[in-house]
Design an enzyme around this catalytic site. Structure first.
Site, mmCIF file in Angstrom:
data_model
loop_
_atom_site.group_PDB
_atom_site.id
_atom_site.type_symbol
_atom_site.label_atom_id
_atom_site.label_comp_id
_atom_site.label_asym_id
_atom_site.label_seq_id
_atom_site.Cartn_x
_atom_site.Cartn_y
_atom_site.Cartn_z
ATOM 1 N N HIS A 112 0.816 -1.170 0.134
ATOM 2 C CA HIS A 112 0.126 0.072 0.063
ATOM 3 C C HIS A 112 0.843 1.413 -0.036
ATOM 4 C CE1 HIS A 112 -3.135 -2.719 1.289
ATOM 5 N NE2 HIS A 112 -2.140 -3.267 2.024
ATOM 6 N N SER A 134 14.327 21.096 -16.803
ATOM 7 C CA SER A 134 12.967 21.879 -16.930
ATOM 8 C C SER A 134 13.277 23.207 -17.828
ATOM 9 C CB SER A 134 12.561 22.150 -15.306
ATOM 10 O OG SER A 134 11.775 23.598 -15.537
ATOM 11 N N LYS A 147 15.923 21.454 -11.445
ATOM 12 C CA LYS A 147 15.270 20.333 -11.719
ATOM 13 C C LYS A 147 16.259 19.264 -12.546
ATOM 14 C CE LYS A 147 10.814 19.953 -11.637
ATOM 15 N NZ LYS A 147 10.103 19.072 -10.755
ATOM 16 N N ASN A 171 14.471 15.772 -14.083
ATOM 17 C CA ASN A 171 13.162 15.187 -13.896
ATOM 18 C C ASN A 171 13.258 13.731 -14.652
ATOM 19 O OD1 ASN A 171 11.685 17.242 -12.976
ATOM 20 N ND2 ASN A 171 11.468 18.016 -15.057
ATOM 21 N N GLU A 197 8.798 7.830 -16.808
ATOM 22 C CA GLU A 197 7.300 8.605 -17.019
ATOM 23 C C GLU A 197 6.675 8.075 -18.247
ATOM 24 O OE1 GLU A 197 7.240 12.236 -14.081
ATOM 25 O OE2 GLU A 197 7.873 12.653 -15.899
ATOM 26 N N TYR A 209 -11.720 -13.931 -45.321
ATOM 27 C CA TYR A 209 -10.931 -12.881 -45.515
ATOM 28 C C TYR A 209 -11.827 -11.585 -45.547
ATOM 29 C CZ TYR A 209 -8.054 -9.090 -46.383
ATOM 30 O OH TYR A 209 -7.243 -7.865 -46.192
ATOM 31 N N GLN A 257 -6.983 -5.652 -42.806
ATOM 32 C CA GLN A 257 -5.688 -4.673 -43.256
ATOM 33 C C GLN A 257 -5.731 -3.697 -41.862
ATOM 34 O OE1 GLN A 257 -5.681 -3.112 -47.179
ATOM 35 N NE2 GLN A 257 -6.093 -1.080 -46.497
HETATM 36 N N1 ARG Z 1 -3.980 -5.072 -48.221
HETATM 37 C C1 ARG Z 1 -4.554 -6.096 -47.454
HETATM 38 C C2 ARG Z 1 -4.328 -6.394 -46.024
HETATM 39 O O1 ARG Z 1 -3.623 -5.674 -45.614
HETATM 40 C C3 ARG Z 1 -4.651 -7.334 -48.266
HETATM 41 C C4 ARG Z 1 -5.227 -7.513 -49.499
HETATM 42 C C5 ARG Z 1 -6.215 -8.406 -49.486
HETATM 43 N N2 ARG Z 1 -7.372 -7.766 -50.074
HETATM 44 C C6 ARG Z 1 -8.617 -8.163 -50.517
HETATM 45 N N3 ARG Z 1 -9.362 -7.555 -50.981
HETATM 46 N N4 ARG Z 1 -8.908 -9.455 -50.499
HETATM 47 O O2 ARG Z 1 -5.258 -6.983 -45.521
#
Ligand code: ARG
Length: 500
Positions: free
Chosen positions: A156, A275, A281, A283, A288, A315, A320
Site C-alpha cells: 500500500h 526543466s 530540476k 526530472n 514516466e 478474409y 488490413q
Molecule cells: N492489403 C490487404 C491487407 O492488408 C490485403 C489485400 C487483400 N485484399 C482483398 N481485397 N482480398 O489485408
C-alpha cells in the site's frame, strides 16, 4: 502468352481500379513495413512454382530478376497499387511485361499478406525478446552487486518489511521471465506458414506448401486453408504478450520514480531531463514515458480486439486495419524495454539512504511478533502487543517528531510497555531483551527471512544463480531462432540464384 502490357497501376484494369475510395482502400503507405517480407514471399512462391513446373524456369528467372531490381530501387520507387503486394506485382509486370503476371499463379493476396505479416512479426518478436532478456540481464547484474543492500519494502506504499535491492530486482526479473515465455509462445505460433491457402479455398495447382514454408524459415504449415487466411490470433497473442511486458515495465517505472523521489536511486543524467524554467530540476521523464507505454499497448490490444471481434470467415478487409495495431505496439514496447534496461543499468542505488529508510516506520514489527510467537505466545496475542507498541510509537512520532518509530531503543521500550499491559508475565519471561533487539535491526531481519524465495542474501544469491541459467537458456533459444531464420534467408537466395 502476349497481350497488352498492363501497367502497375492497372494490373486488374477491368475491375474497380479507380474512384474516390481508392485512397481509403489503400494500405500502401503502412505496408512499407512488409516490403522486404513481400519480396521474400514472392521469391519463395516463384521458386516453388518453378520447382513444381507450374511456371517454366525462364519465366521464373525473369520474375525473380525483376524482384531483385525492385528491391534495389527500394520501397519509395513503388508507384501505384492498392497495397504493397499489388504494387510489387505491378512493378514486376512493368519490368518484364505480361510474363510477370505469372507470379500471382496459385495464390491470393489473402494468403500473401498473412504470410508477410507473420514473416515480419516473428523478427519483431525476437527483437522484443532480446530487449526483455537485456532488462533481465541488467536486473540480475545489479542484483548481484546489492545482495546485502537493505531497502524498505512496501505494501500500500506504506513501509512494510525490510528487504534487499537484489530481492526487489529479482522479483521483476521473475515477471520478465514469464513475459519472455509468453513472447516465445507467440513467436512459435506466429512462425507458421499460411502461404498456399489461396483466397481461402486452396488452389487447383499442384503446389508444395511445405516447400515455401521451408524456404521462408517457417516451422510448419497452417493446415486448413480457411483458417490460414482468416486468423489473426497470432497478432492478438503477440500484442497481449507485449501488453504483459508493458504492465511489468509500468510497475518498474512507477517504483523507480518513487525511489528517485525518495533519494533511494539516482538516475544517470542521460535518462533524465531538465526543466525549461526551473534550473534546479532533474526530472525522470524517461521513466514516466515508460510508465505511459502501457497506454499504447492497451490501445493496441483493444484496437486489435475490437477490429477482430465478430469477423466472419474467411478474409475481410477489416484485417488490413488490424495490422497497424500490432506494429505500433511492438515498437512502443520494445523501445520502452530497452530504455528501462538502460535506465536501470546506469542508475545508482544510494545505500545509506536506503538503509535509513529501511528502518523507518517500524518495519521489523512482523519479525518481533514472529519471535514472540516462536517463544510460546499465540501469534494473535503477539500481534496485539506489537500493534499496541506501534500505535504508541506512531503517536510519539507525530507529537514530538523525535523519530521514535525508527529508534530501536524507543521500539524496545514501547514493546515492553505494551507487553506489561497485555500479558500476564513480564516480556523477558518469553524473550530476552537482546534477542528482541536483534530482531529490530533491518539487516538482521532480512537475514532471518531465509525461507525459499525470501530476501535473505543466501537465498537470493541462489535464486540469482538459477535465474542466470534460465536467462542463458532463453538467450540460446533466441540465438538459435535467429540462426534458423538467417539460414532460411541464405537458402532462399541460393535457390533464387538457380534461375536468375
Ligand atoms: N492489403 C490487404 C491487407 O492488408 C490485403 C489485400 C487483400 N485484399 C482483398 N481485397 N482480398 O489485408
Amino acid at each position: 502468352m502476349g497481350g497488352e502490357k498492363p501497367s502497375g497501376s492497372a494490373i486488374r484494369r477491368d475491375r474497380f481500379s479507380g474512384g474516390p475510395a481508392r485512397g481509403f482502400l489503400s494500405s500502401l503507405a503502412a505496408d512499407e513495413r512488409i516490403f522486404d517480407a513481400d519480396l521474400a514471399v514472392d521469391r519463395a512462391h516463384v521458386v516453388m512454382l518453378a520447382e513444381q513446373e507450374i511456371v517454366d524456369d525462364g519465366s521464373a528467372g525473369e520474375v525473380l530478376g525483376a524482384l531483385d531490381a525492385i528491391e534495389a530501387a527500394g520501397f519509395d520507387a513503388l508507384s501505384n497499387g492498392e497495397d504493397v503486394h499489388e504494387a510489387i506485382e505491378g512493378a514486376v509486370i512493368d519490368h518484364v511485361g505480361p510474363v510477370g503476371g505469372k507470379m500471382h499463379t496459385a495464390r491470393s493476396r489473402n494468403d500473401e499478406v498473412a504470410t508477410c505479416i507473420r514473416y515480419r512479426l516473428r523478427e519483431d518478436l525476437l527483437d522484443a525478446i532480446e530487449a526483455v532478456c537485456g532488462l533481465r540481464e541488467a536486473s540480475l547484474t545489479i542484483g548481484a552487486d546489492h545482495l546485502d543492500t537493505t531497502m524498505p519494502g512496501y505494501t500500500h506504499l506504506q513501509p512494510a518489511q525490510p528487504t534487499t535491492v537484489a530481492h526487489y530486482l529479482r522479483s521483476y526479473e521473475a515477471a520478465l521471465r514469464r513475459d519472455t515465455e509468453r513472447l516465445s509462445g507467440a513467436f512459435e505460433r506466429t512462425n507458421r506458414s499460411p502461404l498456399g491457402a489461396g483466397a481461402f479455398a486452396g488452389t487447383t495447382f499442384d503446389i508444395d506448401r511445405e516447400r515455401t514454408a521451408e524456404l521462408l524459415g517457417f516451422d510448419s504449415v497452417l493446415a486448413n486453408s480457411m483458417d490460414a487466411v482468416s486468423t489473426r490470433d497470432f497478432c492478438f497473442e503477440a500484442v497481449s504478450a507485449l501488453a504483459g511486458v508493458s504492465l511489468t515495465l509500468s510497475g518498474i517505472a512507477e517504483d523507480l520514480l518513487h525511489f528517485s523521489n525518495r533519494g533511494y536511486l539516482t538516475l544517470a543524467d542521460e535518462y533524465a531531463s531538465t526543466s525549461s524554467i526551473m534550473p534546479q530540476k532533474k526530472n525522470p521523464d524517461t521513466l514516466e514515458l515508460v510508465r505511459a507505454t502501457a497506454g499504447d499497448a492497451s490501445a493496441g490490444l483493444n484496437g486489435l480486439f475490437a477490429t477482430l471481434k465478430g469477423l466472419p470467415r474467411a478474409y475481410n478487409r477489416d484485417l488490413q486495419d488490424a495490422t497497424s495495431h500490432v506494429w505500433q505496439t511492438v515498437d512502443a514496447v520494445t523501445e520502452a524495454t530497452d530504455v528501462t534496461a538502460g535506465a536501470l543499468a546506469t542508475a545508482t542505488w544510494n545505500e545509506s539512504v536506503l538503509a535509513d529508510a529501511a528502518a523507518e516506520g517500524f518495519p521489523t514489527a512482523t519479525g518481533v511478533a514472529d519471535l514472540l510467537a516462536a517463544n510460546g505466545l499465540p501469534f494473535r496475542t503477539a500481534h496485539e502487543v506489537v500493534a499496541s507498541a506501534a500505535r504508541n510509537l506512531a503517536d510519539a512520532n507525530a507529537n514530538t517528531g523525535t523519530g521514535a518509530l525508527a529508534d530501536p531503543e524507543a521500539q524496545l521500550d514501547a514493546i515492553d510497555a505494551a507487553a506489561g499491559t497485555i500479558l500476564d508475565h513480564a516480556l523477558d519471561e518469553y524473550v530476552p531483551r537482546e534477542a528482541l533487539a536483534a530482531t529490530l535491526d533491518p539487516t538482521e531481519s532480512v537475514a532471518s527471512r531465509d525461507s525459499a524465495g525470501g530476501p535473505a542474501p543466501d537465498a537470493v544469491s541462489g535464486a540469482l544463480a538459477d535465474a542466470r541459467e534460465v536467462l542463458a537458456a532463453d538467450e540460446a533459444t533466441l540465438a538459435d531462432r535467429r540462426d534458423r531464420l538467417a539460414t532460411a534467408e541464405d537458402t532462399l537466395s541460393q535457390e533464387v540464384g538457380v534461375y536468375v
